[in-house]
Every structure is written in C-alpha cells, then in structure tokens.
Design an enzyme around this catalytic site. Structure first.
Site, short mmCIF file in Angstrom:
data_model
loop_
_atom_site.label_atom_id
_atom_site.label_comp_id
_atom_site.label_asym_id
_atom_site.label_seq_id
_atom_site.Cartn_x
_atom_site.Cartn_y
_atom_site.Cartn_z
N HIS A 1 34.08 48.71 1.17
CA HIS A 1 33.42 47.70 2.04
C HIS A 1 32.66 46.70 1.21
O HIS A 1 32.78 46.68 -0.02
CB HIS A 1 32.48 48.41 3.02
CG HIS A 1 33.21 49.12 4.11
ND1 HIS A 1 33.28 48.63 5.40
CD2 HIS A 1 33.92 50.28 4.10
CE1 HIS A 1 34.00 49.47 6.13
NE2 HIS A 1 34.40 50.48 5.36
N GLU B 1 34.99 41.48 4.89
CA GLU B 1 34.60 42.08 3.61
C GLU B 1 35.81 42.08 2.69
O GLU B 1 36.64 42.98 2.72
CB GLU B 1 34.03 43.49 3.83
CG GLU B 1 32.74 43.43 4.67
CD GLU B 1 32.31 44.79 5.22
OE1 GLU B 1 31.46 44.81 6.13
OE2 GLU B 1 32.83 45.80 4.75
N HIS C 1 36.73 46.01 7.33
CA HIS C 1 36.08 44.91 8.03
C HIS C 1 36.69 43.64 7.47
O HIS C 1 36.65 43.40 6.26
CB HIS C 1 34.56 44.95 7.80
CG HIS C 1 33.92 46.12 8.50
ND1 HIS C 1 32.94 46.90 7.92
CD2 HIS C 1 34.15 46.64 9.74
CE1 HIS C 1 32.58 47.85 8.79
NE2 HIS C 1 33.31 47.71 9.89
N GLU D 1 30.27 50.29 -1.03
CA GLU D 1 29.95 48.88 -0.77
C GLU D 1 29.99 48.17 -2.12
O GLU D 1 29.24 48.52 -3.02
CB GLU D 1 28.56 48.76 -0.15
CG GLU D 1 28.33 49.62 1.09
CD GLU D 1 28.96 49.04 2.35
OE1 GLU D 1 29.30 47.83 2.34
OE2 GLU D 1 29.12 49.79 3.33
ZN LIG Z 1 32.13 47.16 6.10
#
Ligand SMILES: [Zn+2]
Length: 1298
Positions: free
Chosen positions: A209, A101, A98, A302
């Site tokens: 992420h 990110e 993404h 994450e």
């Molecule tokens: Zn992401």
C-alpha cells in the site's frame, strides 16, 4: 450497459496492443527506465513482454476481472512456471489494492524484471526463483488506478475504491463480523482474489500500500472495533513481528520508524512496524483473511507517504524497497516443511499441521506438502487428517538458516497403533492396493496425458553428462545428481536421484536403484534409463502415477556403469554407422578385458583387483538402504533374479518378477533372444569367475537385485529406442511400485522415540537381512505368508514380531527397542557387575543356564569354502558393530584363510581386554570344528545386544575365530567318511600340524598365515578343534620339552572337558586311540607325539596356552549329527570364553607412570607372559596361590603372591617399578653372602604387604622402602629360600577382592 461497452472496448484495446507489441514493437524489450507509470494497457503490454522473453521461468495469468472488466494479471515467476511442484512454497505480492496507491504497482513490475533478468547469473535470485513459486499481482484494482492522478499524494476515494465504490481492503470476510461486507457482485476483485488465495494456499504474502511508511501485521482489527490503539494479538504475533521487521529493517526509511509524512509529521512506529489494529482498526482486510482462512502469513507494507508521487520518484522508491522485497520473500523458507503421507507414501491434502501452544493450524496442499513458518526454537508438531490417527513429533528444532524437514506418516484409524516393545499384530494398509490393476485396467495403452521424451538418441558420455545436468537444473525440485566415483579412465559414474526432497533420508520413502550399461555395448539399458529420468521428471505433477511414485519413492538411476566401454562402442558405431556388426563392447574397456556384470568378488577382502566401477557400485549399494535394485539391459527380454536364494526369498523374487512382466500378456511376445549371438565374438561366457551383481547384492547387502531385459538388441538404432521404451517402460514403472509392497516400519528407541540407525531386521528362515536407514526405517519385501521378524541393535534387547502378509495389503510394523538392562557404564560399577556375572556363570550350572537362554543359531550344516566365505561376510555385514573379517593369507589353491574378530570394542581396542583364539580345520578332514566355530560365532553375534551376559563377554573380550586353516584340504574331505585321510594335508601334501617349526623359512602358506597370527601376540588362550577322538590335549605335543606351567595347561584342558557332556568321563569310545583317558585330558605327546605342532608353536613363540579339542570319533559325520555335536560342545566353548576373563592381568609402570613393555612375568620359575607395549599383561593360571616374579630390563625385580579364584575375574595388578636398578647391575657380586639381609628384607616385604592400601580393588605394592632388590633377583641363590619362606604367610599375600 455503458460499462459493458467500455469493457469490450478495453479488452479489445488490450488485445490489440498485445498483438501490436508482439508483432512489431521492439520498444517493450528495452530495459526498465523507472521514469513512467504503466497504465492498464502499458502494464499488460509490459507483462506480456516478460513472458515473451523469459517463457521458461515466468507465465502470466489472470485470476479474474475487475468490475470494469480489466484482467487481474498475475505474473508467476519460478522455474517451471507452467505447473505446480510439490515441496515448493508459494509466495505472493499484491500491489495497488487501493487504486490511488500507485508506487507498489510500479515496484512490482520492477521486481519482476529484476528476478527475470538476473535469473541464471545472480545466485541469490536463481536460488529464490528455483525454490519458490512466486506470484506477483501488480494491481488488484486496475479500475481505480485509471482514475487516480499522478502527483496526488493524499489520493481520492474514487480512485481508492473499485468501480463499484468498494474499498477492496474492507471487502473480505472478517473474523469479528460474520455478515457479508459487500453486496454480491460489487467487488469482483475481492471474489477473484479470495478464490485465488484459497486455491493456491500461499505460504507467505505481502500486501503493498501507500500513504505511510510502515509494516503493519495482523490482526488488523479487534472485536471492539475501537478505531485505534487496541493491540490485537494473533497466535503468531511474535512471528508476525519478525516478518514485519524483516521488511522494515531492509527499508532505509521504514526502519527509522519516523516516516514524517506531511499529514502527521510526528507519527512514529517502533522499529518501523505496528500491529494493524493498534494503528487503526481495519475490518474486512485482506491480511487477516489470508492468515485465518488462506493458510497464509500476510503483512501489509506501506511503501511511501505520497500515494501517487511523480514518476521521477519511482527509481528512488524501487531502490528503497528492493532489498526489503527480496528478503521478505526469502522468509517463505523458514520454519518447518515436509509432507503428510499415508503409510504407503501418498500425500494427504488438507491435513492439519498444528504446533503445540499455538492454536493456529495450517493445512497441507494438494501434494500433501506443507510449510509452517516458525521462529527458531523447539516445537512439538502434530499432523492430523480425518480418517487417520494423528501423529506428533516432539522437540522439532527450527533454526534460522533453513527450514527443518519433517514428514509425517499417518496410519488409518483402522490400523492398530504399534506399541513399542510389544508384539505387533498385522496391520492392513488400505492406502496402497496392488497397483498391478492400474495397468490391467488400461491394458497395453499408455496412460494419458503422459509426455514421452521426443529427443531420443544415443548419448555419448558428454551428451549424457549434459543431459543429466540439464534435467537437474530444470527439475531441481525433484532431482539430485551425484557421482558415486569414477571409471578406470576417469569418467564420472553419475547417478540421478528422482524424488521430492531428493538426497535426504525421509520417513516413509523407500529407495530403489536402476543400473544400466554394465556392458559397454549394452546401449539399451543406458538409453532406457535416460528416458526414464526424463519421463519421471517431465510427467511429474501432471500425471497421477508418476507423481505418486516420485512423491513416495527415492529412485536412484545410474544410467552408465561402464562409460569407458560405452565410449569405445559409441565411436565404433559412428564409424560403421550400423547397429549390429559391432558388439565388442561387452568388454569393460579397451585395456581391461573384464566383464563388469560378472566377476563380482565373492570375497570382499580378496586381494584380487576390483575394477573401480565395481568398487564404486558395491560401496554405493552397501552404504544405502536400497530395497530393490535392477540392472537394465538388452540381450534378453524378461526379469531375472539370482539362482541360489533362500526359499522364502525365492517367493519374493518371483512375485516381484511376475508383477513386472508375467502379468502383462502383451509383453510376452518374442521373449526368446538368441544369445549369445554368433556375432558376439567377444562374448564372455557365463563361467567367468565370481558372481553376478544381483547375487552379490543378495548376499552382501539389504537389497534384492533383479535383471530386467528390455530388448534383444544390445545397440539398436536410435529410432527403435522409442519403440522399446513405449513397449516396455511399464515394466520399469511397475518395478518402482513393487518396492511399496514391503513390510516396513521404523525401529526406534522406546525411551527417546528416535529412530535407530543400522539396526538389523532378520526374517526367520532367510539369510537376507536388511538394515535400518538413518532415520531408523526399514523395508522388507515379503511374499504373502506368516513370518517372524526380529529386530536388534547393539545396546538394545532384541524384539521378535510376528507378521502376516496378505496378498493385497502391506504391513507397517514399527518396532520399539528397549536399551538393554545392563547398560554400558565405565568404571567400578561395571567391574563389579561383571564380577558378579562371572561368579554367577562359574557357579554350578551357571554356564548351562546361559547356554539354555541363548537365541539358537541353527545355522548348522557343512559348508563349502565359498559358502563359508559368504557366511562370514554376511555375518560381518549383519553385525558390523562387533565383527571384522580379514584374511590371514591364502592357501596353495589360493583360498582365503579367514579370521573373524568379534568384540564390542572393534574401533577402540581396550588394552585390558583379554584376547583369545578359536581355530579349526588344520586338518581338512576334521570337518566338524569349522562348523562348530561358525555356529559359535553366529550365536555370539545374534545374542549380542539381546543377552546381557553375552553382550558383556563380547564387550570385554576380543575373540578371533579362524574357522578353517586348511581350506584346500577341507574341500577334498567327504561327508560320512569317519576315518578318511582325504583332505588331512594341504594341497602340497603337508600335514600342517607338523609344519609349525619356528626358524623354518619354507613353511606352507597356510602355516605361515597362522604363524603370523600367533606371533602377533596378545592372545591369552587358544582352542583348536580337531577330530577323530573325544578328548582334550594340552602342550606339549613333543616329548622333549618339559611344560613349565603344566598346571595351567592341564587346568584349561579340564575346564573344556569338564563342561563337555561326555568327554570328562574319559572313555572316548573310538575304534582307534586310547580306550580310557582320565578326565578326558592328556598331554599332547601322550596322545600323538609329534613335533612342529601349532600348539607347541603357540607356547614357544607367544606364550599362549593352546589346547586341542578332539570333537568326536568320526572326522566327518553326517550333517544330521552336527546339531547334537554342537549341543555337546557349546558349553565348553563358552566356558573357555569365560576362562579367558579370569586368570591374572596387570599393568607394569615406571615411577613416572609410563608403561614398561616387555616386562617378564614368571610363576614358579616359568615365564608366563611379557607385558605389551602399553605395559599390560594377561595370563591364565589355575585357581590357587601363585608366586609371581616380575622383571624388566633396568628395573629391580618384584615379587608378588596372588590368589587366583576359579570363579572370579582377573583383577588387574598395578606393578610400579619405582627404582631404576642400573647402578645395581653388578649386584650379583653381593648376592652370595647375604642370607641374613635377605630374611630381613623379606620381613620388610611382608610388613609392606600388610600395610598396603586398597585402591579400587587393587592392592598397590610400593617398594620405595626396599632398596636391596638385587638380592632377591632371579639370579640370587637365595631365591628358593625366599619363596619357601613366603609360603608361610599366605594369608598376607592374598589379593583381596571386593
Ligand atoms: Zn492502501
């Protein structure tokens, strides 16, 4: 249109910057500052700077382009990053999927730098980079990143998605949703990454992420697609939780499970991990695609609450994630890995690996290698591939530390399954057709694109050491450098093993060995082998044949066996600067003028000095299961093999030699070398004593040894080395291939399926036996033809398998062995079984049946000293578990007097096992005895394990065979001379059977050797084979000595004669000697009265009864008669072995249970035996009832009456001296007048016997109630009365048997 222009510009921009950097900017070389984000241009520059600086361990590639044309850069970090290496698992991190990110994008650059800068200094990083193929993609969405804003913690959809508004982590095919998720062309990033994933077959990956701090594992969605709270289990759920947790627990915030992100400050994750779908449903994510279609275990991490924090946070983020990133990567090495191969060792790509109870399969990569991550535990694992029969390995143990190696060899469906224990029929293997054609097709030209080493020169010892170490570092995935010992001057004897998983015994992989530089001056062999090392390593993975050879073979290369000699020559070469004037290095070293290529000892126990190099090589070859070996040298061109080999093996040698050389006409040129060249002043003539290495290897090990000559020059100029290499390297490669034309297979236990180590494979008609490796594998090169292969191992019943070898097919013959029915079990049961066995054998025709049931030896012929020595050595190598060969001493002419020991308790002698001796060749002209004993030894060995009776007899006895006491005389004797005295005496003219004079200090060396053996004691029986008549004599040979226990001696003679086919009739039928001998037995003195005989000595010195067997009228009959002589004598030879297990045995102890040594056991007044240091004694007695007196210094005497059976084993008596008699030492005084007391005592004694208890079949005699023993001591005048009286109570004194 617009985007195209942009695209072009941006590329130009990128390239310009690269060029700019490379040429003039020193800035990028600086260390990471962690205080700024790299935009696309900066990232590109940064990545290229790594490649500039660390080209040996990293490479940069683009796997495709973004929608706006930016490169999807992937940094590959690994030793040898330019190529694929089998056996190296592939790992990847993908960041910035993404675009908004951004933390992962930076962190992955930092990780790259960390790995590159620490490689070579930080052991953990070095190990990781050496062993792992690491791929790092800092940004999967470079377009999106360019739109994102630093400091924007929540991000924007424009930056999150790619330039075509596609959320890349929703763009992958989904398991619950078959429709394409994005329009074609809208997500080139996804297309590129998908293809990359499918192509590389990553083993483990992390998808990085931002926006929270948690590790989220598959599945990411469920069929219901309920937005949140549905736990979607994958088949590897537990493993995924473990993997996720690995990252989480190494991340200081993640492990807390409370990220406290502003958007949801209460959000919590137990242990910092969550199932993806349970968190929120993500259809079309990359992680599920990786797992389900990409062969790869992937977890999503994450990293931070804020998606694009200010750059000032970057250093903290790096520190938070560094350990987690590293530890997670290391998990790629957990579980099980290995190869799936054909029976010829060729890797099978795309084969399935399935784990029982788990329906998620993974598949092998292009080399047939696979990596199946698994949690510690025990698994049943199956490999399958279309066209092959699947194979399952049960109970594979996986530990936490290191992946378990598990290779699979699959047979084609057309091959028949080998049923354990059943006769295997020949099976063709289509996988490995004769590879000669590979070369034929390409003619003399070298296959391209082969890399020939460029730096070709002569290597001093230090150069060589450095060279090998460098190769070992650079090519660590396929090399294993080790030393087998040191030279006389302390230089290492380095061996480079080249193979996937080098250093480990692997299913389906035969081992082969090259040895060079046996002569110090022979530089060609050494340099050719060093080039071979480099050639195999540097072409591996890129050239098909080399890759296949290294995948399928373990190649061991010892470039220099004589580094000392070489150094001397090397120095001289430097001094003279020429190549031909100096060749003194044939010499072994400066101080020992020995030729290492010759003079291999033909007596492994000889006392001559064995050079350390030779000793090292011999032990190395003996302890490995090398199938083929070759010494590579100069001075000749061609392939040689040993002269004296069995015809069956001659065919094999010839076939292999021809495949290597004769089939290449272009190699035939100038084969004749003029050797020895006149300038070789120090050339040692081939008449040097001993044998060459190849002959030694053939006779003593499982390997077939060759000599490969690659140049007439011994020490050519460096520039010529490449010429020789290019011309002849094909020979070396071909030789490696030849190993695959062996009959091969595994010998396994049918019950456990486990391989049996060191089982013996015998091919009928060949003396060359091979043994199975640690995993139970064997290889036996055989020429086309039909054979019988026998496999046997101690404790198993032998199996014979017919094998047909075709010209173009190799055979796989797996052999299952069943444990022998009478398994070893200690104690009573075994005793009873053995008792039963002895009874059966002692019954009428029992022994005859045994003899008929034996596997025949068929090794009968007359042997010279050398052949006899070889035979004995081979026997011990073939049956190492039950045989031991040692030297008793040497003859006058320095021939070894061998003793062969056969027993099932080689390592742990059992004090109770009876020990017996078979001796022959005291008179060298009696030639039959030695051969009968060798045959006897062979039959014992070959039937051990297979025949339960022989196994038991060998397990319970200790058999010492001295086949030839007088080897010098034996060499002089002539076949066919029945009455010749040539060879009767030893080399000093002494008849050894008159030389056994105890007390004589100047006996012959042969006599001394036997005397030492006899005096060693412990023997219960001895059989000496002589010739010249047909009868047995028993002690004594001298007249003066009355035989104490003549009954026993006579009985033993009767046993032998009675089991002989004709002897017991009593008509020897010889021209000389007695015409009639009742029963075929005579007291020695009656037959040939002489003093100093061996059997008298045996009686006098060690109380061991010895009988002399005259095997036949003719001393040295023609060889054709040996077989019938064997048939006549074999039952008798076995009968004596049976007899030694009967008789009487026991142990003498004091009241503390301590052994009483040197207790005297007498029967009827004659000393029979002394107890040994352990208190044990064993003696033979004829069947019947016997009076025993047992006396030991300081103890009261004991009286026993025993019944000895003709068909039962010796039942051990336990003699317990409970009372010390020291204070009765003057008891003789009492003795004269106490006959009444004696009779009283005697009654007590009888009472005691009657009430004695039976314990384990042994009757215990306790004497605590009998205090007045001196009265019945041997010195008592009442002794006779006592004994006479006792006769009347026979029944009470029997030792009962159960
Ligand atoms: Zn992401």
């Amino acid at each position: 249109m617009m985007s195209n222009v942009w695209f072009t510009l941006s590329r130009l921009f990128a390239i310009l910057h690269v060029v700019h950097y490379v040429t003039c900017t020193p800035e990028s070389d600086s260390e990471e500052t962690y205080n700024k984000y790299y935009n696309y241009a900066g990232l590109t520059r940064r990545l290229w700077s790594f490649v500039e600086k660390y080209p040996h361990i990293c490479s940069l590639e683009s796997v495709g382009k973004s929608a706006e044309g930016r490169e999807l850069w992937v940094m590959r970090v690994t030793a040898h990053s330019e190529r694929n290496e089998p056996g190296k698992p592939r790992f990847r991190y993908v960041g910035n999927m993404h675009g908004d990110e951004a933390v992962s994008r930076q962190v992955l650059v930092y990780l790259t730098e960390y790995l590159l800068t620490r490689y070579g200094t930080d052991p953990r990083v070095t190990e990781l980079v050496n062993s792992t193929d690491i791929y790092i993609m800092p940004s999967m969405n470079p377009d999106g990143f360019e739109k994102a804003t630093e400091g924007d913690c929540t991000g924007s959809s424009a930056a999150r998605q790619n330039a075509k508004h596609v959320d890349l982590n929703r763009g992958f095919p989904d398991q619950f949703d078959q429709l394409p998720r994005v329009l074609e062309g809208d997500a080139p990033e996804v297309t590129a990454v998908m293809s990359w994933i499918l192509h590389k077959k990553f083993v483990l990956s992390g998808n990085l992420h931002g926006g929270s701090v948690v590790a989220s594992y598959p599945f990411d969605d469920s069929s219901s697609h309920i937005a949140s709270g549905v736990y979607s289990h994958s088949p590897d759920d537990a493993l995924f939780r473990y993997l996720a947790q690995t990252y989480a627990e190494n991340h200081p915030i993640m492990k807390e499970g409370r990220p406290r992100c502003p958007y949801d400050p209460d959000e919590g994750f137990k242990d910092g991990i969550t199932n993806g779908a349970a968190w929120y449903d993500v259809p079309g994510g990359m992680q599920d695609f990786s797992y389900l279609q990409g062969n790869c275990f992937e977890v999503t991490f994450e990293l931070s609450c804020c998606k694009y924090p200010f750059a000032s946070e970057l250093h903290t983020e790096w520190k938070n994630n560094r350990e987690a990133l590293l530890t997670y990567m290391e998990k790629v090495h957990m579980g099980v890995n290995g190869y799936v191969m054909t029976s010829a060792g060729i890797g099978l790509p795309g084969a399935n690996i399935s784990v029982a109870g788990n329906n998620h399969n993974i598949t092998t990569w292009i080399f047939g290698d696979y990596f199946r991550l698994l949690l510690p535990g025990t698994y049943n694992i199956t490999a399958s591939s279309s066209g092959y029969l699947p194979k399952t390995v049960n109970n594979v143990t996986v530990t936490e530390d290191k992946a378990t190696l598990l290779n699979f060899i699959l047979n084609t469906s057309s091959e028949k399954m080998q049923m354990p224990g059943f006769l295997a029929s020949p099976v063709p293997s289509t996988a490995f057709t004769p590879t000669v054609r590979i070369f034929d097709n390409q003619g003399a030209s070298t296959p391209e694109p082969l890399v020939h080493p460029q730096d070709i020169r002569h290597h001093s010892y230090l150069d060589m050491e450095l060279f090998l170490q460098q190769i070992n570092t650079v090519h660590s995935s396929i090399t294993h450098l080790y030393s087998i010992g040191q030279s006389a001057q302390g230089r290492e004897l380095y061996v480079m093993e080249i193979s996937t998983n080098a250093g480990i015994d692997q299913p389906g992989k035969p081992e082969i060995v090259f040895v060079g530089n046996l002569h110090g001056s022979d530089a060609v062999g050494k340099e050719m082998l060093l080039i071979l090392v480099e050639y195999l390593c540097s072409n591996y993975g890129s050239e098909a044949l080399v890759t296949r050879l290294v995948n399928s073979t373990r190649v061991h290369i010892l470039p220099s066996m004589n580094p000392d000699g070489y150094e001397m020559v090397f120095e001289a070469q430097k001094y003279f600067g020429t190549n031909s004037d100096f060749s003194g290095g044939v010499r072994y070293s400066s101080n020992q003028n020995t030729d290492l290529s010759k003079n291999f000892p033909d007596q492994s126990y000889g006392e001559d000095f064995v050079q350390p190099e030779k000793a090292a090589v011999m032990s190395w070859i003996k302890t490995h299961s090398f199938v083929l070996s070759a010494s590579v040298l100069g001075g000749m061109i061609g392939v040689k093999y040993p002269n004296s080999v069995d015809s069956l093996d001659e065919d094999v040698f010839k076939l292999i030699a021809e495949a290597c050389f004769v089939k290449y006409p272009f190699l035939q040129l100038s084969q004749a070398c003029d050797l020895p060249r006149p300038k070789d002043r120090n050339y040692i003539k081939p008449s040097a004593p001993g044998i060459d290495m190849q002959t030694w290897a053939y006779r003593n090990t499982g390997t077939l040894g060759f000599t490969i000559g690659l140049s007439c020059d011994l020490y050519p100029q460096a520039k010529d080395l490449l010429t020789y290499w290019k011309r002849y390297h094909v020979v070396l490669l071909q030789f490696i291939q030849q190993v695959h034309f062996s009959v091969r297979g595994r010998v396994t236990d049918v019950q456990s399926g486990q391989g049996i180590v060191n089982s013996t494979i015998v091919v009928e008609g060949s003396r060359h036996h091979v043994h199975t490796s640690k995993s139970g594998q064997y290889w036996r090169p055989l020429a086309p033809g039909a054979y019988k292969i026998q496999a046997f191992a101690p404790g198993y019943s032998a199996v014979v398998v017919p094998v047909r070898v075709l010209e173009t097919q190799v055979e796989q013959v797996d052999i299952g062995l069943s444990p022998e029915p009478l398994a070893h079990s200690e104690g009573q049961l075994e005793g009873e079984e053995f008792q039963k066995l002895l009874e059966d054998l002692s019954s009428t025709s029992g022994l005859e049946q045994l003899v008929q049931s034996l596997l025949p030896g068929g090794m009968l012929h007359y042997r010279t000293y050398r052949e006899r020595s070889d035979f004995l050595q081979e026997l011990t190598l073939t049956f190492p578990q039950i045989t031991r060969l040692y030297s008793l001493g040497h003859s006058w002419e320095f021939r070894t007097i061998w003793a062969l020991e056969i027993t099932g308790n080689l390592e742990s002698p059992q004090p109770t096992e009876p020990k017996m001796r078979y001796v022959a060749g005291v008179h060298g002209n009696a030639a039959v005895g030695p051969e009968l004993l060798l045959e006897f030894a062979f039959v014992l060995c070959i039937n051990y394990g297979g025949n339960p009776t022989i196994t038991k007899l060998v397990d319970r006895s200790r058999i010492v065979i001295v086949p030839c006491v007088n080897p010098d005389g034996r060499e002089l004797a002539q076949e066919g001379k029945c009455f010749s005295t040539a060879g009767l005496t030893n080399a000093h003219g002494v008849d050894l059977d008159t030389d056994f004079l105890s007390g004589s200090l100047s006996v012959q060396p042969e006599t001394r050797a036997m005397m030492d053996l006899i005096r060693e004691g412990g023997f219960s029986l001895s059989v000496n084979l002589e010739g010249g008549s047909l009868l047995v004599t028993y002690p004594y040979d001298r007249t003066t000595q009355p035989a104490h226990n003549e009954e026993t001696l006579k009985y033993l003679a009767v046993v032998y004669a009675g089991n002989h086919l004709g002897m017991h009739f009593g008509y020897p039928g010889c021209h000389i000697g007695p015409e009639s001998v009742p029963g075929g037995i005579l007291r020695g003195a009656e037959f040939s009265n002489h003093s100093g005989s061996m059997k008298d000595y045996s009686m006098d010195v060690s109380l061991c009864p010895e009988i002399t067997v005259y095997t036949g009228c003719c001393l040295y009959p023609p060889a054709e008669q040996l077989l019938s002589l064997w048939v006549e004598h074999r039952t008798s030879l076995f009968a004596m072995l049976l007899e030694v297990n009967k008789g009487l045995s026991g142990v003498v102890r004091d009241k503390e249970g301590q052994p009483v040594s040197d207790a005297v056991v007498r029967v009827n007044g004659s000393v029979l035996v002394h107890s040994d240091t352990q208190g044990y004694f064993h003696t033979l007695l004829p069947p019947g009832t016997h009076q025993l007196e047992i006396h030991a210094q300081g103890f009261q005497q004991q009286l026993w009456k025993v019944n000895v059976s003709s068909h039962q084993m010796a039942s051990p008596l336990v003699i317990e001296f409970t009372e010390n008699s020291t204070h009765f030492s003057q008891g003789v005084v009492l003795a004269a007048a106490t006959s009444i007391i004696t009779i009283l005592l005697f009654s007590l004694l009888i009472w005691h016997f009657r009430s004695a208890k039976f314990v384990n079949g042994v009757r215990w005699l306790r004497q605590e109630n009998l205090q007045m023993d001196p009265i019945v001591s041997e010195k008592s005048p009442l002794r006779g009365v006592f004994l006479e009286e006792s006769e009347s109570e026979d029944d009470a004194f029997y030792l009962e048997q159960h």
